[in-house]
Every structure is written in structure tokens, then in C-alpha cells.
Design an enzyme around this catalytic site. Structure first.
Site, PDB file in Angstrom:
ATOM      1  N   HIS A   1       0.815  -1.224   0.000  1.00 59.09           N
ATOM      2  CA  HIS A   1       0.000   0.000   0.000  1.00 59.09           C
ATOM      3  C   HIS A   1       0.852   1.280   0.000  1.00 59.09           C
ATOM      4  O   HIS A   1       0.723   2.085  -0.929  1.00 59.09           O
ATOM      5  CB  HIS A   1      -1.016  -0.053   1.152  1.00 59.09           C
ATOM      6  CG  HIS A   1      -1.708   1.236   1.424  1.00 59.09           C
ATOM      7  ND1 HIS A   1      -2.520   1.859   0.486  1.00 59.09           N
ATOM      8  CD2 HIS A   1      -1.703   2.047   2.516  1.00 59.09           C
ATOM      9  CE1 HIS A   1      -2.981   2.995   1.008  1.00 59.09           C
ATOM     10  NE2 HIS A   1      -2.500   3.136   2.230  1.00 59.09           N
TER      11      HIS A   1
ATOM     12  N   HIS B   1       3.628   6.988   5.265  1.00 56.37           N
ATOM     13  CA  HIS B   1       2.408   7.652   5.739  1.00 56.37           C
ATOM     14  C   HIS B   1       1.578   6.860   6.742  1.00 56.37           C
ATOM     15  O   HIS B   1       0.832   7.447   7.517  1.00 56.37           O
ATOM     16  CB  HIS B   1       1.530   8.115   4.551  1.00 56.37           C
ATOM     17  CG  HIS B   1       0.659   7.050   3.971  1.00 56.37           C
ATOM     18  ND1 HIS B   1       1.064   6.201   2.972  1.00 56.37           N
ATOM     19  CD2 HIS B   1      -0.621   6.686   4.258  1.00 56.37           C
ATOM     20  CE1 HIS B   1       0.088   5.380   2.660  1.00 56.37           C
ATOM     21  NE2 HIS B   1      -0.951   5.645   3.431  1.00 56.37           N
ATOM     22  N   ASP B   2       1.670   5.525   6.735  1.00 48.46           N
ATOM     23  CA  ASP B   2       0.870   4.743   7.697  1.00 48.46           C
ATOM     24  C   ASP B   2       1.711   4.168   8.841  1.00 48.46           C
ATOM     25  O   ASP B   2       1.183   3.400   9.652  1.00 48.46           O
ATOM     26  CB  ASP B   2       0.115   3.611   6.975  1.00 48.46           C
ATOM     27  CG  ASP B   2      -1.220   4.086   6.394  1.00 48.46           C
ATOM     28  OD1 ASP B   2      -1.816   5.037   6.934  1.00 48.46           O
ATOM     29  OD2 ASP B   2      -1.674   3.498   5.382  1.00 48.46           O
TER      30      ASP B   2
ATOM     31  N   GLU C   1       0.478   5.853  12.270  1.00 47.10           N
ATOM     32  CA  GLU C   1      -0.931   5.520  12.541  1.00 47.10           C
ATOM     33  C   GLU C   1      -1.126   4.032  12.822  1.00 47.10           C
ATOM     34  O   GLU C   1      -1.925   3.661  13.677  1.00 47.10           O
ATOM     35  CB  GLU C   1      -1.777   5.946  11.329  1.00 47.10           C
ATOM     36  CG  GLU C   1      -3.256   5.766  11.528  1.00 47.10           C
ATOM     37  CD  GLU C   1      -4.043   6.206  10.300  1.00 47.10           C
ATOM     38  OE1 GLU C   1      -3.892   7.376   9.889  1.00 47.10           O
ATOM     39  OE2 GLU C   1      -4.796   5.379   9.756  1.00 47.10           O
ATOM     40  N   ASP C   2      -0.411   3.193  12.130  1.00 46.06           N
ATOM     41  CA  ASP C   2      -0.737   1.759  12.141  1.00 46.06           C
ATOM     42  C   ASP C   2       0.311   0.839  12.754  1.00 46.06           C
ATOM     43  O   ASP C   2       0.109  -0.381  12.773  1.00 46.06           O
ATOM     44  CB  ASP C   2      -1.008   1.272  10.709  1.00 46.06           C
ATOM     45  CG  ASP C   2      -2.320   1.792  10.171  1.00 46.06           C
ATOM     46  OD1 ASP C   2      -3.175   2.191  10.977  1.00 46.06           O
ATOM     47  OD2 ASP C   2      -2.491   1.801   8.942  1.00 46.06           O
TER      48      ASP C   2
ATOM     49  N   ASP D   1      -3.498   8.343  -1.326  1.00 44.97           N
ATOM     50  CA  ASP D   1      -3.937   7.317  -0.369  1.00 44.97           C
ATOM     51  C   ASP D   1      -5.385   6.925  -0.657  1.00 44.97           C
ATOM     52  O   ASP D   1      -5.739   5.742  -0.755  1.00 44.97           O
ATOM     53  CB  ASP D   1      -3.790   7.899   1.051  1.00 44.97           C
ATOM     54  CG  ASP D   1      -4.000   6.887   2.165  1.00 44.97           C
ATOM     55  OD1 ASP D   1      -3.800   5.689   1.951  1.00 44.97           O
ATOM     56  OD2 ASP D   1      -4.352   7.334   3.296  1.00 44.97           O
TER      57      ASP D   1
HETATM   58  N1  LIG Z   1      -9.517  -0.647   0.590  1.00 48.72           N
HETATM   59  C1  LIG Z   1      -8.778  -1.385   1.428  1.00 48.72           C
HETATM   60  N2  LIG Z   1      -8.269  -0.788   2.546  1.00 48.72           N
HETATM   61  C2  LIG Z   1      -7.500  -1.564   3.363  1.00 48.72           C
HETATM   62  C3  LIG Z   1      -7.234  -2.912   3.083  1.00 48.72           C
HETATM   63  N3  LIG Z   1      -6.430  -3.396   4.066  1.00 48.72           N
HETATM   64  C4  LIG Z   1      -6.179  -2.389   4.896  1.00 48.72           C
HETATM   65  N4  LIG Z   1      -6.830  -1.273   4.511  1.00 48.72           N
HETATM   66  C5  LIG Z   1      -6.795   0.014   5.216  1.00 48.72           C
HETATM   67  O1  LIG Z   1      -8.028   0.164   5.904  1.00 48.72           O
HETATM   68  C6  LIG Z   1      -8.341   1.568   6.052  1.00 48.72           C
HETATM   69  C7  LIG Z   1      -9.806   1.750   5.737  1.00 48.72           C
HETATM   70  O2  LIG Z   1     -10.549   0.967   6.576  1.00 48.72           O
HETATM   71  P1  LIG Z   1     -11.463   1.574   7.713  1.00 48.72           P
HETATM   72  O3  LIG Z   1     -12.125   0.457   8.443  1.00 48.72           O
HETATM   73  O4  LIG Z   1     -12.349   2.622   7.086  1.00 48.72           O
HETATM   74  O5  LIG Z   1     -10.452   2.365   8.657  1.00 48.72           O
HETATM   75  P2  LIG Z   1      -9.514   1.903   9.863  1.00 48.72           P
HETATM   76  O6  LIG Z   1      -8.742   0.681   9.404  1.00 48.72           O
HETATM   77  O7  LIG Z   1      -8.631   3.130  10.058  1.00 48.72           O
HETATM   78  O8  LIG Z   1     -10.365   1.652  11.054  1.00 48.72           O
HETATM   79  C8  LIG Z   1      -7.411   2.341   5.125  1.00 48.72           C
HETATM   80  O9  LIG Z   1      -6.542   3.069   5.983  1.00 48.72           O
HETATM   81  P3  LIG Z   1      -5.705   4.332   5.540  1.00 48.72           P
HETATM   82  O10 LIG Z   1      -4.796   3.945   4.418  1.00 48.72           O
HETATM   83  O11 LIG Z   1      -5.120   4.876   6.785  1.00 48.72           O
HETATM   84  O12 LIG Z   1      -6.682   5.375   4.905  1.00 48.72           O
HETATM   85  P4  LIG Z   1      -8.038   6.083   5.387  1.00 48.72           P
HETATM   86  O13 LIG Z   1      -9.142   5.158   5.001  1.00 48.72           O
HETATM   87  O14 LIG Z   1      -7.965   6.333   6.864  1.00 48.72           O
HETATM   88  O15 LIG Z   1      -8.045   7.331   4.624  1.00 48.72           O
HETATM   89  C9  LIG Z   1      -6.708   1.237   4.317  1.00 48.72           C
HETATM   90  O16 LIG Z   1      -5.355   1.487   3.989  1.00 48.72           O
HETATM   91  C10 LIG Z   1      -7.802  -3.509   1.906  1.00 48.72           C
HETATM   92  O17 LIG Z   1      -7.628  -4.680   1.610  1.00 48.72           O
HETATM   93  N5  LIG Z   1      -8.558  -2.691   1.122  1.00 48.72           N
HETATM   94 MN   LIG Z   2      -2.882   4.642   3.793  1.00 48.05          MN
END
Ligand SMILES: Nc1nc2c(ncn2[C@@H]2O[C@H](COP(=O)(O)OP(=O)(O)O)[C@@H](OP(=O)(O)OP(=O)(O)O)[C@H]2O)c(=O)[nH]1
Ligand SMILES: [Mn+2]
Length: 186
Positions: free
Chosen positions: A33, A59-60, A63-64, A120
């Protein structure tokens, strides 16, 4: 040297995300990602600003993972750490609040942070079109698209190509056009 610092970022992010997987059924390594987000910026966005690409790769991490902003500062300097901070949700807050704050804060982000956020969102929305994360209903996918459109509204005027790509995805999902205001007037 720019190339070296970018490889340092990729390596740092790979180590930090090493035990994480994406939510898809294939459990894709999470590092795909941030690398993909950086690639969207260089390949589609035409971005050559090394600080933006560094921040995209990192970037993550804050946060992660257990990575701290101080660590990012120590290795990559205050400026890159500042961009990473701007794009990091505060995971101590309830999810609804985090999502609301992303909409509220988008327009006041720096131009560099807006670029990372656009790429993102573009990566994650394309990912949702490819495969539904485990446990997500079709309704949850739609809600994510609708929420992302509201965040993107605050990021506009930053990169035409990325915004056009996002609009194509919103249009396909029949999401009320993101640049319209509440009354539907442009
Ligand atoms: N579409 C998708 N997303 C996935 C997948 N695996 C992990 N993610 C991550 O999950 C986040 C979106 O899921 P949510 O349930 O809405 O958020 P959360 O994980 O922060 O609780 C994204 O975080 P983020 O990158 O921090 O972005 P944002 O949604 O906070 O902007 C994304 O990168 C996947 O298989 N598909
Ligand atoms: Mn991200």
C-alpha cells in the site's frame, strides 16, 4: 542523495509494517500500500518532490504501527515528520470521530499532505473496486466511497490528474458529484 533517502524510507516502512497484512482475502503484505501510494504520486501525479514521496512511503507507519513521530524525525527530519503527522489519524479517538476529523481538517492540510492524502484515497478506492476487505458488506464499501468523496472535497485544487481519477471512481459509484456544494450547485 535523493535515491538513498527514498530507499531508506521504503526499507524503514517495510520493517515497521512487516507483520501487517491488508484486509483482502489474499492477505497482501501491507507494504504494497505505501509503495503503491508513492507510485501513484510519481507515475500518475507527476510528483517529483522527494519530501512528498518520503511521506507517502512512511504515511501509515505512525498511525498503524508502534513507530513514533520522534523516530520519523530522527531518521527523516522535522519536515517529513510534519507531513506524516498531518496524514495520521489519532487512533486513540473513536473511529467515527477520526473519520469526521478527516473531513473537517482536509482543506487546512499543507499542499504536500494533500497530495499524500489524494493518492492514499485513490489507492484505497481502487483496492475496494478490486476486492472487498474481509467482513465488509457492500453497504460498508459504499459508505467508504461516500466518506472518501467528502474528504477529497477538501483536498481539491491540488493535482488535476489525481482528482480526475478519483472523480471517475465516484461517478461510477453514482456518488453525488464531490465538487457540488450541499445544494447541488457547483
Ligand atoms: N480498501 C482497502 N483498505 C485496506 C485494506 N487493508 C487495509 N486497509 C486500510 O483500511 C483503512 C480503511 O478501513 P477503515 O475500516 O475505514 O479504517 P480503519 O482501518 O482506520 O479503522 C485504510 O486506511 P488508511 O490507508 O489509513 O486510509 P483512510 O481510510 O484512513 O483514509 C486502508 O489502507 C484492503 O484490503 N482494502
Ligand atoms: Mn494509507
Amino acid at each position: 542523495m535523493v535515491m538513498e533517502v527514498l530507499i531508506k524510507c521504503a526499507n524503514f516502512a517495510a520493517i515497521k509494517h512487516k507483520d501487517q497484512r491488508r484486509k483482502d482475502t489474499d492477505k497482501t503484505p501491507y507494504i504494497n500500500h505505501p509503495i503503491g501510494v508513492a507510485y501513484i504520486l510519481t507515475e500518475e501525479g507527476g510528483i517529483a518532490d522527494p519530501e512528498v514521496i518520503q511521506a507517502a512511503l512512511l504515511h501509515d507507519t505512525v498511525e498503524d504501527t508502534e513507530c513514533t513521530l520522534d523516530e520519523i524525525k530522527e531518521h527523516f527530519g522535522d519536515h517529513v515528520a510534519g507531513i506524516v503527522d498531518e496524514v495520521s489519524d489519532d487512533k486513540t479517538l473513536p473511529k467515527m470521530e477520526r473519520k469526521r476529523l478527516q473531513i473537517e481538517h482536509a482543506s487546512s492540510c499543507s499542499p504536500q499532505a494533500k497530495l499524500v492524502k489524494l493518492a492514499d484515497k485513490l489507492y484505497n478506492l481502487r483496492d475496494l473496486n478490486c476486492c472487498t476487505p474481509e467482513g465488509w458488506s457492500e453497504e460498508r464499501v459504499t459508505e467508504y466511497f461516500e466518506w472518501a468523496a467528502k474528504v477529497v472535497k477538501g483536498l481539491r485544487g491540488t493535482n488535476k490528474t489525481l482528482e480526475n481519477e478519483l472523480d471517475k471512481l465516484f461517478r461510477k459509484r453514482n456518488i453525488r458529484f464531490a465538487e457540488e456544494d450541499e445544494n447541488g450547485v457547483c
